[in-house]
Scaffold this motif. Structure first.
Motif, PDB file in Angstrom:
ATOM      1  N   LEU A 230      13.956  -2.094   6.984  1.00  0.00           N
ATOM      2  CA  LEU A 230      12.963  -1.153   6.770  1.00  0.00           C
ATOM      3  C   LEU A 230      11.752  -1.660   7.551  1.00  0.00           C
ATOM      4  CD1 LEU A 230      13.631  -1.519   3.054  1.00  0.00           C
ATOM      5  CD2 LEU A 230      13.486   0.679   4.005  1.00  0.00           C
ATOM      6  N   VAL A 231      11.089  -0.487   8.112  1.00  0.00           N
ATOM      7  CA  VAL A 231       9.806  -1.064   8.786  1.00  0.00           C
ATOM      8  C   VAL A 231       8.846  -1.552   7.934  1.00  0.00           C
ATOM      9  CG1 VAL A 231       8.781   1.170   8.293  1.00  0.00           C
ATOM     10  CG2 VAL A 231       7.905  -0.003  10.328  1.00  0.00           C
ATOM     11  N   ALA A 232       8.057  -2.593   8.386  1.00  0.00           N
ATOM     12  CA  ALA A 232       7.260  -3.274   7.642  1.00  0.00           C
ATOM     13  C   ALA A 232       5.755  -3.179   8.251  1.00  0.00           C
ATOM     14  CB  ALA A 232       7.432  -5.053   7.706  1.00  0.00           C
ATOM     15  N   CYS A 233       4.885  -3.044   7.256  1.00  0.00           N
ATOM     16  CA  CYS A 233       3.421  -3.026   7.477  1.00  0.00           C
ATOM     17  C   CYS A 233       2.654  -3.520   6.156  1.00  0.00           C
ATOM     18  CB  CYS A 233       3.259  -1.616   7.684  1.00  0.00           C
ATOM     19  SG  CYS A 233       1.424  -1.350   8.200  1.00  0.00           S
ATOM     20  N   VAL A 234       2.419  -4.721   6.488  1.00  0.00           N
ATOM     21  CA  VAL A 234       1.988  -5.621   5.214  1.00  0.00           C
ATOM     22  C   VAL A 234       0.425  -5.953   5.512  1.00  0.00           C
ATOM     23  CG1 VAL A 234       2.182  -7.418   3.627  1.00  0.00           C
ATOM     24  CG2 VAL A 234       4.156  -6.304   4.789  1.00  0.00           C
ATOM     25  N   GLY A 235      -0.334  -5.823   4.579  1.00  0.00           N
ATOM     26  CA  GLY A 235      -1.813  -6.349   4.731  1.00  0.00           C
ATOM     27  C   GLY A 235      -2.648  -6.872   3.389  1.00  0.00           C
ATOM     28  N   LYS A 236      -3.324  -7.861   3.864  1.00  0.00           N
ATOM     29  CA  LYS A 236      -3.971  -8.286   2.618  1.00  0.00           C
ATOM     30  C   LYS A 236      -4.738  -7.653   1.852  1.00  0.00           C
ATOM     31  CE  LYS A 236      -6.016 -11.776   5.311  1.00  0.00           C
ATOM     32  NZ  LYS A 236      -5.492 -11.493   6.374  1.00  0.00           N
ATOM     33  N   ASP A 237      -5.399  -6.362   2.524  1.00  0.00           N
ATOM     34  CA  ASP A 237      -6.113  -5.377   1.653  1.00  0.00           C
ATOM     35  C   ASP A 237      -5.816  -4.064   2.527  1.00  0.00           C
ATOM     36  OD1 ASP A 237      -7.772  -5.399   4.265  1.00  0.00           O
ATOM     37  OD2 ASP A 237      -8.859  -6.958   3.438  1.00  0.00           O
ATOM     38  N   ARG A 243      -5.062  -0.600   9.336  1.00  0.00           N
ATOM     39  CA  ARG A 243      -5.014  -1.034  10.987  1.00  0.00           C
ATOM     40  C   ARG A 243      -3.693  -1.350  11.397  1.00  0.00           C
ATOM     41  NH1 ARG A 243      -4.795  -6.005  13.096  1.00  0.00           N
ATOM     42  NH2 ARG A 243      -5.280  -7.215  11.113  1.00  0.00           N
ATOM     43  N   ARG A 244      -2.959  -2.101  10.713  1.00  0.00           N
ATOM     44  CA  ARG A 244      -1.573  -2.192  11.198  1.00  0.00           C
ATOM     45  C   ARG A 244      -0.653  -0.886  11.311  1.00  0.00           C
ATOM     46  NH1 ARG A 244      -1.487  -7.717   8.478  1.00  0.00           N
ATOM     47  NH2 ARG A 244      -1.661  -9.085  10.219  1.00  0.00           N
ATOM     48  N   ALA A 245      -0.822   0.047  10.703  1.00  0.00           N
ATOM     49  CA  ALA A 245      -0.100   1.414  10.636  1.00  0.00           C
ATOM     50  C   ALA A 245      -0.763   1.919  11.747  1.00  0.00           C
ATOM     51  CB  ALA A 245      -0.541   2.190   9.203  1.00  0.00           C
TER      52      ALA A 245
END
Length: 307
Positions: A230-237, A243-245
């Motif tokens: 699965l594609v990952a796009c994790v952020g603290k907020d 931004r990562r997306a």
């Protein structure tokens, strides 16, 4: 459950970039580093500086890492003759000290075949079945004996079936969404079944088919490991997730619906639902290979809660 990093170098990555990510994978206590096996970029990216070969890459990483497992999701059966592939994988397994896994698929991306002059046969699943029988048969043949195979697509006569991998059995991964032939092949040949980019509902349904196929082949359903990529796009907020997306050209809502995206807590909760559907292993597809902070966050805030 264990966690692996999965990369797509055809979108644009040098060997040095892959080495950096593989070393981070090892340092951050992930279980494995995997890569795709493609020679042409997909979508609107430029793919610069150009493709790297999966098995040449893994041979290099085999000598420059110590602990992590290494493998492909998935090697295209159209790219390599099965006898040659068996030699390549066995050699890289020796180079790694027994850390290699072979994901093998039928091949599907016709444009890359046209771009690099690779034949793209109409009948691919039948070829894949023979490839699986040949590769595993060559490895299983006792030293000093020979291997013969006479099929529709391949013919081997008195092969010495050498070299042998370092492992007694190199794990074989099969994956996909096909409802009939894919589960049958997995049930017979696979050590792991991987369900790529699928919903929880589709995952549970396909895992059930594979478990049934394994039992029909005379194997315990539990003999296989069941996994998701699965594609990952994790952020603290929310801002970091956005931004990562944006960096990978994707929409946050789409990633949350179809991948592992959001805060660490959101991703932990969703992985838990995949686990309830039968997943025992997760491959985080990492598309921005320069963002090592992303790996560190997944390790410290997601993996740490689930291992």
């Amino acid at each position: 459950m264990d966690f692996r990093i999965f990369t797509e170098p055809q979108q644009g990555a040098t060997y040095d970039t892959l080495l950096t990510v593989a070393k981070a994978t090892e340092d951050l206590a992930f279980d494995a580093f995997f890569r795709s096996d493609h020679y042409l970029r997909m979508g609107s990216v430029d793919g610069l500086p150009g493709p790297t070969d999966a098995w040449i890459t893994l041979a290099g990483l085999a000598r420059e890492t110590k602990r992590i497992r290494l493998g492909t999701l998935m090697t295209a059966g159209t790219f390599r003759l099965p006898g040659v592939l068996a030699i390549q994988v066995a050699q890289v397994d020796q180079m790694s000290g027994g850390r290699i896994e072979l994901g093998l698929g039928a091949g599907w991306f016709e444009e890359e075949h046209k771009a690099y002059g690779i034949p793209f046969p109409k009948e691919k699943i039948g070829r894949l079945e023979e490839q699986l029988e040949i590769v595993t048969g060559l490895w299983a043949t006792e030293v000093g004996k020979t291997f013969d195979f006479h099929g529709t697509y391949y013919d081997l006569t008195e092969s010495p079936a050498l070299p042998k991998p370092a492992q007694a059995r190199v794990p074989v991964l099969i994956g996909g969404h096909g409802a009939t032939r894919t589960p049958r092949l997995a049930g017979r040949y696979a050590d792991e079944f991987n369900m790529p980019f699928a919903s929880i509902e589709d995952t549970e349904r396909q895992f059930g088919r594979v478990r049934a196929a394994a039992e029909e082949a005379g194997r315990p359903a539990g003999a296989l490991t069941y996994s998701n990529a699965l594609v990952a796009c994790v952020g603290k907020d929310d801002a970091e997730v956005a931004r990562r997306a944006a960096a990978i050209g994707r929409e946050v809502d789409d990633l949350k619906a179809n991948g592992l995206a959001g805060s660490p807590a959101e991703v932990v909760e969703k992985i838990g639902r995949y686990a309830e559907a039968g997943a025992q292993r997760i491959y985080f597809q990492i598309l921005d290979l320069d963002d090592l902070d992303h790996l560190e966050l997944i390790s410290s805030r997601v993996q740490s809660q689930l291992t």
